[in-house]
Design an enzyme around this catalytic site. Structure first.
Site, PDB file in Angstrom:
ATOM      1  N   GLU A  78      -0.342   1.299  -5.641  1.00  0.00           N
ATOM      2  CA  GLU A  78      -0.113   0.043  -4.925  1.00  0.00           C
ATOM      3  C   GLU A  78       0.025  -1.118  -5.900  1.00  0.00           C
ATOM      4  OE1 GLU A  78      -3.254  -0.291  -1.931  1.00  0.00           O
ATOM      5  OE2 GLU A  78      -3.606   1.856  -2.128  1.00  0.00           O
ATOM      6  N   HIS A 121       0.847  -1.201   0.000  1.00  0.00           N
ATOM      7  CA  HIS A 121       0.000   0.000   0.000  1.00  0.00           C
ATOM      8  C   HIS A 121       0.888   1.259   0.000  1.00  0.00           C
ATOM      9  CE1 HIS A 121      -3.112   2.722   1.181  1.00  0.00           C
ATOM     10  NE2 HIS A 121      -3.927   1.822   1.670  1.00  0.00           N
TER      11      HIS A 121
HETATM   12  O1  BG6 Z   1      -6.844   3.732   5.766  1.00  0.00           O
HETATM   13  P1  BG6 Z   1      -6.429   2.357   5.318  1.00  0.00           P
HETATM   14  O2  BG6 Z   1      -7.047   1.255   6.110  1.00  0.00           O
HETATM   15  O3  BG6 Z   1      -4.958   2.246   5.248  1.00  0.00           O
HETATM   16  O4  BG6 Z   1      -6.984   2.159   3.873  1.00  0.00           O
HETATM   17  C1  BG6 Z   1      -6.946   3.177   2.977  1.00  0.00           C
HETATM   18  C2  BG6 Z   1      -7.437   2.805   1.596  1.00  0.00           C
HETATM   19  O5  BG6 Z   1      -6.561   1.841   1.061  1.00  0.00           O
HETATM   20  C3  BG6 Z   1      -6.755   1.573  -0.315  1.00  0.00           C
HETATM   21  O6  BG6 Z   1      -5.830   0.618  -0.711  1.00  0.00           O
HETATM   22  C4  BG6 Z   1      -8.143   1.040  -0.518  1.00  0.00           C
HETATM   23  O7  BG6 Z   1      -8.371   0.823  -1.898  1.00  0.00           O
HETATM   24  C5  BG6 Z   1      -9.158   2.007   0.056  1.00  0.00           C
HETATM   25  O8  BG6 Z   1     -10.462   1.486  -0.090  1.00  0.00           O
HETATM   26  C6  BG6 Z   1      -8.857   2.310   1.513  1.00  0.00           C
HETATM   27  O9  BG6 Z   1      -9.756   3.260   1.997  1.00  0.00           O
END
Ligand code: BG6
Length: 345
Positions: free
Chosen positions: A321, A224
């Site tokens: 990502e 991510h």
């Molecule tokens: O705040 P988090 O849990 O790290 O996630 C953030 C975002 O991460 C992204 O990868 C998702 O596609 C989103 O839907 C999500 O809202």
């Protein structure tokens, strides 16, 4: 100086291995070795009882059991909230930080001093909540799904199993195994090995998931990556023609479509999965940098910017990502390996 309890956590549960950790595979090799899931005949780690050093085709490895000896350019220190982090420094002038909590790379500075990664101002470093920024793991679920958002790997403590120098640059390998916490959500035995290698203008990561259970399991995963940006100037090239699953407006019921644009920009909220993404994307971060994000075996990609949902910081980052969205099944003893390289060009 790291507090003794933190140092013990940093040194982790598993002894470092020195003999068999391979340098990052060149792309073609990685693809050949891991078209989907591959079975590796022998376990990856060979433990040692005393610090030692080995040199094989440009690889220098140093490790110790229960002792704070790492390869040159690798150190463990106390980070935010007292959490242990690994600091790696390349003689070429680049450096990175990796928290053991979540095996999260929170900083990657290129030789001109710019940090190309972004940590959100609301990120907490308390060892409870995942670190919101850098490169968190999503494993064994990308989500949404039955488990907590993005799985559990980003809120567990990983341990250091290896540190080495590859052609002058440092690399470390972290390991995560199942425990009662992970089993409360996902009742399987697994091993995740995550190698982070620094180079002068690039950062490579290799993730290897092995099924150490006696029954098959399925998972999906993502890196991510939060990239520092000026969102009004951001564009991502390379996704034209991909099948899209647009999570806006309903993440639980994404809309299928096809990307028609040469360059994706971020004029508002974006949360979109790209299936069958190419092995290379080019990101203009809007700050004057071009970054190539390449991969082997991360078959999909996700673009995310929260826009006004995170008014305080959405202008300052974009998430690009590498992901494996379509569920992957691993039989006992099988492994899946995927590699990412982020390079400033
Ligand atoms: O705040 P988090 O849990 O790290 O996630 C953030 C975002 O991460 C992204 O990868 C998702 O596609 C989103 O839907 C999500 O809202």
């Amino acid at each position: 100086m790291l507090a003794p309890s933190l140092l013990l956590r940093a040194l982790g549960k598993a002894p470092p291995s020195t003999e068999v950790s391979a340098p990052l595979l060149p792309r073609s090799q990685a693809e050949m070795a891991a078209p989907c899931a591959l079975t590796l005949p022998s376990p990856l780690s060979v433990s040692s009882s005393s610090p030692r050093r080995s040199r094989r085709s440009g690889v220098v490895a140093m490790a110790s059991v229960g002792q704070k000896v790492y390869a040159p350019g690798v150190a463990v220190s106390e980070g935010n909230g007292g959490l242990p982090k690994i600091d790696i420094k390349s003689p070429h002038g680049s450096e990175a930080e990796i928290y053991l909590f979540g095996a999260c790379v929170t900083s990657w500075k290129v030789p001109n001093g710019k940090d190309l990664l972004f940590v959100r101002p609301d990120a907490v470093f308390n060892g409870q909540k995942p670190i919101s920024g850098g490169i968190p793991h999503c494993f064994p679920q990308f989500g949404p799904g039955p488990m907590q958002q993005h799985g559990f790997a980003r809120n567990m403590n990983w341990s250091i199993t290896d540190s080495e120098v590859i052609e002058g640059d440092p690399a470390v390998t972290l390991e995560l195994k199942d425990d009662s916490y992970s089993r409360s959500m996902w009742d399987f035995s697994f091993q995740a090995l995550y190698k982070v290698a620094l180079h002068s203008t690039s950062l490579s990561t290799t993730l290897k998931i092995t099924n150490t259970d006696d029954k098959p399991f399925s998972f999906n995963s993502a890196l991510h990556s939060y990239i520092r940006a000026s969102i009004s100037g951001v564009s991502v090239k390379g996704l034209k023609g991909c099948k899209t699953l647009n999570k806006d407006p309903d993440p639980t019921n994404p809309l299928e479509g096809k990307e028609e644009r040469e360059e994706v920009t971020f004029p508002g909220f974006v949360d979109c999965v790209y299936l069958g993404a190419p092995s290379e994307l080019t990101l203009d971060n809007g700050l004057g940098d071009k970054i190539v994000i390449s991969n082997a075996n991360w078959s999909d990609a996700v673009l995310w910017n929260p826009h006004l949902q995170m008014e305080a910081c959405y202008k300052d980052f974009v998430c690009v990502e590498n992901a494996k969205i379509e569920t992957l099944l691993l039989e006992p003893k099988q492994s899946w390996v995927a590699e990412q390289k982020i390079e400033l060009i």
